[in-house]
Write an enzyme that holds these catalytic residues in place. Structure first.
Site, PDB file in Angstrom:
ATOM      1  N   HIS A  18       0.840  -1.205   0.000  1.00  0.00           N
ATOM      2  CA  HIS A  18       0.000   0.000   0.000  1.00  0.00           C
ATOM      3  C   HIS A  18       0.875   1.255   0.000  1.00  0.00           C
ATOM      4  CE1 HIS A  18      -3.682   2.326   1.085  1.00  0.00           C
ATOM      5  NE2 HIS A  18      -2.778   3.131   1.643  1.00  0.00           N
ATOM      6  N   GLU A  19       1.805   1.319   0.932  1.00  0.00           N
ATOM      7  CA  GLU A  19       2.646   2.516   1.043  1.00  0.00           C
ATOM      8  C   GLU A  19       3.639   2.609  -0.115  1.00  0.00           C
ATOM      9  OE1 GLU A  19       1.732   4.669   2.992  1.00  0.00           O
ATOM     10  OE2 GLU A  19       0.433   3.480   4.292  1.00  0.00           O
ATOM     11  N   HIS A  22       2.030   4.567  -2.821  1.00  0.00           N
ATOM     12  CA  HIS A  22       2.125   6.010  -2.550  1.00  0.00           C
ATOM     13  C   HIS A  22       3.539   6.520  -2.868  1.00  0.00           C
ATOM     14  CE1 HIS A  22      -1.814   6.435  -0.891  1.00  0.00           C
ATOM     15  NE2 HIS A  22      -1.592   5.701   0.183  1.00  0.00           N
TER      16      HIS A  22
END
Length: 420
Positions: A18-19, A22
């Site tokens: 997920h990160e 980003h």
């Protein structure tokens, strides 16, 4: 111990992917990503690479990517401040020593008159005791040095707010997107390991002492008719059985080219909160090995799981499901403990479902979540100017506090369930 290791690996993978989404889109847009963190709280481990500090933190309740400009900058040079300046080979400032200047004997001590580290990248001031005004050009990758810790400056073109609406939206959306990509990839692996479901109503494993076993249904049988209804797909078969608890069903199966008439009575299974009971006869869908079939299987399973999670989320919002149905880290750990004992493929399936859940929840337009921040980017796109940082910051601060309160309530419910 197996559960602890499995939970750590699963949690780390979900948060990391997920990160990482980003982070990658932040770097592609030219943003300065200051930190990539797994977990919250005190640092357990850290290293720096390509401008970014990578950290593992103590509390396993999420993670974050800290991009320059999303929060107020840590250091602000104001008129009257005394700082030490060190220079690179091109004569530009590459280190701004904020305190402990005596530890840097080669630094020039300057009293600040004006500092613009956003646009002009200049520091104007005077050497202590001198009257001549000096102007120093600052390297775009210069560092503040405070308490002997270095923090890279962030010119405006490296900050989140300087990027286009599309770039900011993609940077925010990339985290949830990568959770969906991870789920598709896991379903692809499952498809390779166990095969993909056949479209026909063909029986896989038949559970011992189940209604199907008692009726004489065997693995490999294909259901071609129930009562007077022709059956051509597993979905048709599943729908009829599910809607017929405790009802006697006359079925026709195809076995080795021969049609056989059987009678089965589905058990009545209790539905979850807000759902009616349903029928089940104790069979699994048949699978077949198909490398090409794994791709549509991975996509379709991700889509169907997303629909199920969205349905439950809608029921939660409308009050059809209570808050007691939610689980936090404790509940997820307990469920992981039970699933790990059932085998590796079920653990992979559980990981994929949690990844989809993480992606969907983060897209909900709530404060402090990716969806809440995307909401503000969308408002800016519509009105042509951003919401003031103060108002947006207050919105996210209050939202984060409420989310932490919700986390405490959910965790308390999880703990109570463990001991009841």
């Amino acid at each position: 111990m197996n559960t602890v290791i499995a939970f750590i690996l699963m949690f780390g993978l979900l948060v990391f992917i997920h990160e990482w989404g980003h982070l990658i889109f932040a770097k592609r847009a030219g943003m300065l990503a200051r930190e990539f963190a797994i977990g919250f709280g005190p640092k357990v481990f850290a290293f720096t690479r390509n401008e970014t500090v990578y950290t593992i933190r103590l509390l396993p309740i999420g993670g974050y990517v800290r991009v320059a400009g999303e929060d107020p900058e840590i250091i602000d040079l104001k008129p009257g401040h005394h700082v030490g300046l060190e220079f690179n080979e091109f004569g530009k400032v590459n280190k701004i020593i904020v305190n402990h200047k005596t530890k840097h004997p080669n630094a020039r001590i300057i009293e600040i008159e004006e500092a613009d580290l956003d646009h002009a990248l200049q520091i104007k001031g005077y050497e202590v005791g001198e009257e001549e005004k000096l102007v120093f050009d600052v390297d775009p990758k210069a560092f503040f040095v405070m308490d002997e810790r270095e923090t890279q400056i962030a010119p405006y073109d490296r900050q989140f707010a300087s990027k286009t609406v599309t770039q900011r939206a993609m940077q925010l959306f990339a985290g949830p997107m990568m959770n969906f990509v991870l789920a598709i990839f896991i379903f692809l692996i499952l498809g390779i390991i166990q095969g993909v479901p056949v479209e026909e109503a063909q029986m896989g494993e038949v559970i011992a002492d189940s209604p199907a076993a008692e009726a004489g249904i065997k693995e490999g049988d294909e259901i071609i008719q129930i009562e007077k209804d022709s059956i051509s797909t597993w979905e048709e078969f599943h729908t009829i059985v599910r809607s017929s608890p405790s009802e006697e069903l006359n079925v026709t199966v195809l076995r080795d080219g021969e049609e056989i008439a059987l009678t089965v009575v589905p058990n009545e299974a209790e539905g979850v909160e807000g759902e009616e009971s349903f029928g089940q006869i104790g069979v699994y869908q048949a699978f077949e090995k198909s490398i090409l079939g794994t791709i549509p299987y991975g996509i379709s399973q991700t889509y169907e799981t997303s629909k199920l999670i969205l349905t439950n989320l809608g029921m939660l919002i409308t009050g059809q499901l209570s808050i007691d149905a939610l689980s936090g880290p404790v509940g997820i750990y307990d469920a992981t403990d039970q699933i790990v004992q059932t085998g590796f493929t079920n653990f992979l399936l559980w990981t994929a479902m949690l990844s989809i859940n993480l992606g969907i929840v983060n897209l909900v337009p709530l404060p402090a979540l990716d969806g809440g921040r995307l909401l503000f980017v969308g408002i800016e796109a519509i009105r042509g100017k951003p919401v003031s940082p103060e108002k947006e910051g207050l919105f996210h601060f209050i939202g984060f506090a409420l989310l932490m309160l919700l986390m405490i309530v959910v965790t308390w419910n999880d703990i109570q369930r463990l001991f009841l």
